[in-house]
Design an enzyme around this catalytic site. Structure first.
Site, PDB file in Angstrom:
ATOM      1  N   GLY A  96       0.240 -57.513  29.052  1.00  0.00           N
ATOM      2  CA  GLY A  96       1.592 -56.991  29.188  1.00  0.00           C
ATOM      3  C   GLY A  96       1.832 -55.931  30.231  1.00  0.00           C
ATOM      4  O   GLY A  96       2.984 -55.619  30.527  1.00  0.00           O
ATOM      5  N   GLU A 101      -5.849 -58.576  27.144  1.00  0.00           N
ATOM      6  CA  GLU A 101      -5.495 -59.926  27.614  1.00  0.00           C
ATOM      7  C   GLU A 101      -4.553 -59.866  28.814  1.00  0.00           C
ATOM      8  O   GLU A 101      -3.450 -60.414  28.771  1.00  0.00           O
ATOM      9  CB  GLU A 101      -4.792 -60.701  26.488  1.00  0.00           C
ATOM     10  CG  GLU A 101      -5.536 -60.783  25.180  1.00  0.00           C
ATOM     11  CD  GLU A 101      -4.671 -61.363  24.035  1.00  0.00           C
ATOM     12  OE1 GLU A 101      -3.472 -61.651  24.251  1.00  0.00           O
ATOM     13  OE2 GLU A 101      -5.215 -61.527  22.935  1.00  0.00           O
ATOM     14  N   GLY A 152      -2.666 -60.655  32.235  1.00  0.00           N
ATOM     15  CA  GLY A 152      -2.454 -61.795  33.133  1.00  0.00           C
ATOM     16  C   GLY A 152      -1.841 -61.304  34.425  1.00  0.00           C
ATOM     17  O   GLY A 152      -2.485 -61.186  35.470  1.00  0.00           O
ATOM     18  N   ARG A 153      -0.547 -60.943  34.333  1.00  0.00           N
ATOM     19  CA  ARG A 153       0.214 -60.526  35.511  1.00  0.00           C
ATOM     20  C   ARG A 153      -0.470 -59.408  36.303  1.00  0.00           C
ATOM     21  O   ARG A 153      -0.508 -59.448  37.532  1.00  0.00           O
ATOM     22  CB  ARG A 153       1.593 -60.051  35.048  1.00  0.00           C
ATOM     23  CG  ARG A 153       2.537 -59.752  36.186  1.00  0.00           C
ATOM     24  CD  ARG A 153       3.829 -59.074  35.678  1.00  0.00           C
ATOM     25  NE  ARG A 153       4.318 -59.590  34.435  1.00  0.00           N
ATOM     26  CZ  ARG A 153       5.289 -60.497  34.322  1.00  0.00           C
ATOM     27  NH1 ARG A 153       5.883 -60.974  35.393  1.00  0.00           N
ATOM     28  NH2 ARG A 153       5.675 -60.912  33.136  1.00  0.00           N
ATOM     29  N   ARG A 162      10.948 -67.915  38.326  1.00  0.00           N
ATOM     30  CA  ARG A 162      11.262 -66.609  37.732  1.00  0.00           C
ATOM     31  C   ARG A 162      12.668 -66.078  38.076  1.00  0.00           C
ATOM     32  O   ARG A 162      13.366 -65.610  37.193  1.00  0.00           O
ATOM     33  CB  ARG A 162      10.194 -65.568  38.097  1.00  0.00           C
ATOM     34  CG  ARG A 162       8.777 -65.968  37.688  1.00  0.00           C
ATOM     35  CD  ARG A 162       7.773 -64.833  37.795  1.00  0.00           C
ATOM     36  NE  ARG A 162       8.017 -63.822  36.793  1.00  0.00           N
ATOM     37  CZ  ARG A 162       8.601 -62.670  37.024  1.00  0.00           C
ATOM     38  NH1 ARG A 162       8.938 -62.334  38.251  1.00  0.00           N
ATOM     39  NH2 ARG A 162       8.820 -61.836  36.045  1.00  0.00           N
ATOM     40  N   TYR A 178      14.807 -65.573  34.787  1.00  0.00           N
ATOM     41  CA  TYR A 178      14.927 -64.190  34.293  1.00  0.00           C
ATOM     42  C   TYR A 178      15.747 -63.303  35.219  1.00  0.00           C
ATOM     43  O   TYR A 178      15.775 -62.086  35.022  1.00  0.00           O
ATOM     44  CB  TYR A 178      13.538 -63.528  34.188  1.00  0.00           C
ATOM     45  CG  TYR A 178      12.449 -64.350  33.576  1.00  0.00           C
ATOM     46  CD1 TYR A 178      12.486 -64.693  32.228  1.00  0.00           C
ATOM     47  CD2 TYR A 178      11.348 -64.758  34.332  1.00  0.00           C
ATOM     48  CE1 TYR A 178      11.455 -65.429  31.663  1.00  0.00           C
ATOM     49  CE2 TYR A 178      10.321 -65.487  33.772  1.00  0.00           C
ATOM     50  CZ  TYR A 178      10.381 -65.826  32.439  1.00  0.00           C
ATOM     51  OH  TYR A 178       9.375 -66.554  31.882  1.00  0.00           O
ATOM     52  N   CYS A 197      19.408 -78.931  43.182  1.00  0.00           N
ATOM     53  CA  CYS A 197      20.815 -79.064  42.817  1.00  0.00           C
ATOM     54  C   CYS A 197      21.150 -78.290  41.554  1.00  0.00           C
ATOM     55  O   CYS A 197      21.427 -78.868  40.495  1.00  0.00           O
ATOM     56  CB  CYS A 197      21.153 -80.532  42.656  1.00  0.00           C
ATOM     57  SG  CYS A 197      20.736 -81.423  44.149  1.00  0.00           S
TER      58      CYS A 197
HETATM   59  N1  LLP Z   1      -1.516 -62.513  25.709  1.00  0.00           N
HETATM   60  C1  LLP Z   1      -0.544 -63.238  25.116  1.00  0.00           C
HETATM   61  C2  LLP Z   1      -0.694 -63.625  23.723  1.00  0.00           C
HETATM   62  C3  LLP Z   1       0.593 -63.600  25.861  1.00  0.00           C
HETATM   63  O1  LLP Z   1       1.550 -64.292  25.274  1.00  0.00           O
HETATM   64  C4  LLP Z   1       0.710 -63.207  27.216  1.00  0.00           C
HETATM   65  C5  LLP Z   1       1.866 -63.581  28.017  1.00  0.00           C
HETATM   66  C6  LLP Z   1      -0.347 -62.471  27.782  1.00  0.00           C
HETATM   67  C7  LLP Z   1      -1.437 -62.135  26.997  1.00  0.00           C
HETATM   68  C8  LLP Z   1      -0.337 -62.025  29.212  1.00  0.00           C
HETATM   69  O2  LLP Z   1       0.714 -61.147  29.470  1.00  0.00           O
HETATM   70  P1  LLP Z   1       0.798 -60.407  30.895  1.00  0.00           P
HETATM   71  O3  LLP Z   1      -0.366 -59.469  30.977  1.00  0.00           O
HETATM   72  O4  LLP Z   1       0.758 -61.444  31.952  1.00  0.00           O
HETATM   73  O5  LLP Z   1       2.089 -59.702  30.820  1.00  0.00           O
HETATM   74  N2  LLP Z   1       6.720 -66.178  32.356  1.00  0.00           N
HETATM   75  C9  LLP Z   1       7.010 -64.770  32.169  1.00  0.00           C
HETATM   76  C10 LLP Z   1       5.899 -64.055  31.436  1.00  0.00           C
HETATM   77  C11 LLP Z   1       5.579 -64.673  30.092  1.00  0.00           C
HETATM   78  C12 LLP Z   1       4.433 -64.004  29.416  1.00  0.00           C
HETATM   79  C13 LLP Z   1       3.987 -64.790  28.243  1.00  0.00           C
HETATM   80  N3  LLP Z   1       2.866 -64.248  27.548  1.00  0.00           N
HETATM   81  C14 LLP Z   1       7.287 -64.152  33.527  1.00  0.00           C
HETATM   82  O6  LLP Z   1       7.245 -64.868  34.529  1.00  0.00           O
HETATM   83  O7  LLP Z   1       7.599 -62.972  33.621  1.00  0.00           O
END
Ligand code: LLP
Length: 416
Positions: free
Chosen positions: A239, A273, A275-276, A312, A316, A342
């Site tokens: 997150g 966990e 990601g981003r 995105r 969003y 389109c």
């Molecule tokens: N763990 C779980 C259980 C998750 O659902 C997610 C992301 C993460 C970890 C990783 O979160 P991060 O560190 O990437 O924030 N498509 C959206 C983001 C959706 C995130 C979904 N879950 C966007 O483009 O902003």
């Protein structure tokens, strides 16, 4: 450290001129920096260095095998949400013992595959899921490692579509039911309780909600210990946000060091966990200006990327900086940067001041997370190639899809 730099007017990623990448691989095209990904991973890994920990990269953010491979080589764990992601991790050289499996809708087939592979744990999100997992593990003669994902009812103060820790979200087991859910899990003989976790949302810019969620989880850890349920790990989810426009991104290293101090001597393994925060700033989407449409109330720059490649902004209304790749002598003007799809939502940037001409190259920044991962074939558009800059070379790690490949799984009707 920024991996993106302008040298004599030309934009480079990790020293590689992006115009050269576009010339070689065409546009639209995703380009990532391996060293940017690795250094973001190390911020987490080294920040947590003082305690037993595992940084489980959230595969959903960007799942190219080369990216997973780079992270696996650094010892990363992986947070997956599907059988498809498990297969990718294994194909990339990741090890199952470092995989945790999140998600509210794990199918029986996915659970069986993950059990057979021997993953680290299932992040169970509901009580019916506990029952299903117990039954499947029993039938396979295995014991399933489980960690319950608790919904701590904390407001992550982010976009409602990517906020997951509030009571109204579909995710996790309500905080108030957690003790009962653990008691139920403890009664199921084919489950082995290993941990507890939460994940409150994405693109979080303040760490206060994360701290609040942590304290909510630790209250439960203490209560569980009182019930004789001992845990091996605590998972605080992902997150952490990144800078897209003018946001101040949280300091990853500082946050992790604080966590490490909080957990020092606790005996728990700490899991995250992200990601981003690992891939988001490490990738750009290259696109070329097809047309400048100047005859409307607004000026439009129609480019060859669209919501099919980068969803995105349409989904969003999120901001991505859009910058020219090479210097241009054109006069600056304000454009809406739009794609060929389109849909009126097919907008990549609104009211952008750009000095561009038709044929110019643009880079859409901070596109490394949830970019290619959310790309589609809408309007029968082949998905773009992915290129990784690795030690001075531009390696194509996914080829551009071909038009023929788009209908290879389809068939026409029979004649009779
Ligand atoms: N763990 C779980 C259980 C998750 O659902 C997610 C992301 C993460 C970890 C990783 O979160 P991060 O560190 O990437 O924030 N498509 C959206 C983001 C959706 C995130 C979904 N879950 C966007 O483009 O902003």
């Amino acid at each position: 450290m920024s991996f993106l730099a302008r040298v004599e007017g030309e934009l480079r990623l990790d020293g590689m001129p992006l115009a050269d990448v576009a010339r070689e691989f065409g546009t639209p095209c995703y380009v990532y920096s391996r060293s940017a990904i690795e250094s973001a991973y190390r911020e987490f890994d080294q920040g947590l260095g003082g305690v037993d920990h595992l940084v489980c990269y959230a595969v959903k953010a960007s799942s190219n095998l080369a990216i997973l491979d780079a992270l696996a080589r650094l010892g990363a764990g992986f947070d997956i949400v599907s059988g498809g992601e498990l297969a990718r991790v294994l194909a990339a050289g990741g090890s199952a013992e470092r995989v945790i499996f999140s998600g509210v809708g794990k199918s029986e087939a996915e659970m069986r595959t993950a059990l057979a592979a021997g993953i680290k744990c299932f992040n169970v999100e509901s009580e019916p899921e506990l029952e299903r997992l117990d039954a499947l593990a029993g039938a396979m003669g295995l014991s399933a490692p489980v960690s319950l994902r608790i919904n701590p009812d904390v407001d992550a103060r982010t976009h409602p579509y990517i906020s997951t820790g509030l009571a109204g979200n579909k995710f996790g087991i309500p905080h108030g039911r957690a003790l009962e859910a653990y008691a139920r899990a403890a009664r199921l003989s084919n489950l082995r309780i290993t941990g507890i976790g939460c994940h409150i949302g994405s693109q979080i810019l303040e760490t206060a909600p994360l701290d609040e969620a942590l304290e909510r989880v630790m209250e439960l850890v203490a209560a569980l210990a009182g019930e004789g349920i001992a845990l091996a790990h605590v998972d605080l989810g992902g997150g952490l946000g990144i800078r897209y426009r003018d946001e101040v991104a949280p300091d990853i290293r500082g946050y992790c060091e604080r966590l490490a101090r909080r957990f020092a001597g606790s005996g728990f393994q700490l899991l995250l966990e992200p990601g981003r925060a690992i891939v988001g700033s490490a990738g750009v989407l290259l696109t070329r200006v097809e047309y400048l449409k100047l005859d409307k109330a607004k000026r439009f720059a129609v480019v060859d990327a669209s919501m099919s490649e980068l969803l995105r902004p349409a989904l969003y209304e999120s901001w991505h900086d859009i910058v020219p790749v090479e210097p241009s002598r054109a006069a600056p003007a304000t454009y809406d940067v739009v794609g060929p799809v389109c849909e009126s939502a097919d907008v990549l940037g609104v009211d952008r001041s750009l000095a561009i001409r038709e044929g110019d190259l643009l880079a859409i920044l901070s596109a490394g997370a949830y970019g290619m991962a959310m790309a589609s074939n809408y309007n029968s558009r082949p998905r773009p190639p992915e290129v990784i800059i690795d030690r001075g070379r531009a390696l194509q790690v996914r080829a551009r899809e071909t038009i023929a490949s788009l209908h290879v799984l389809e068939r026409r009707l029979p004649d009779a």
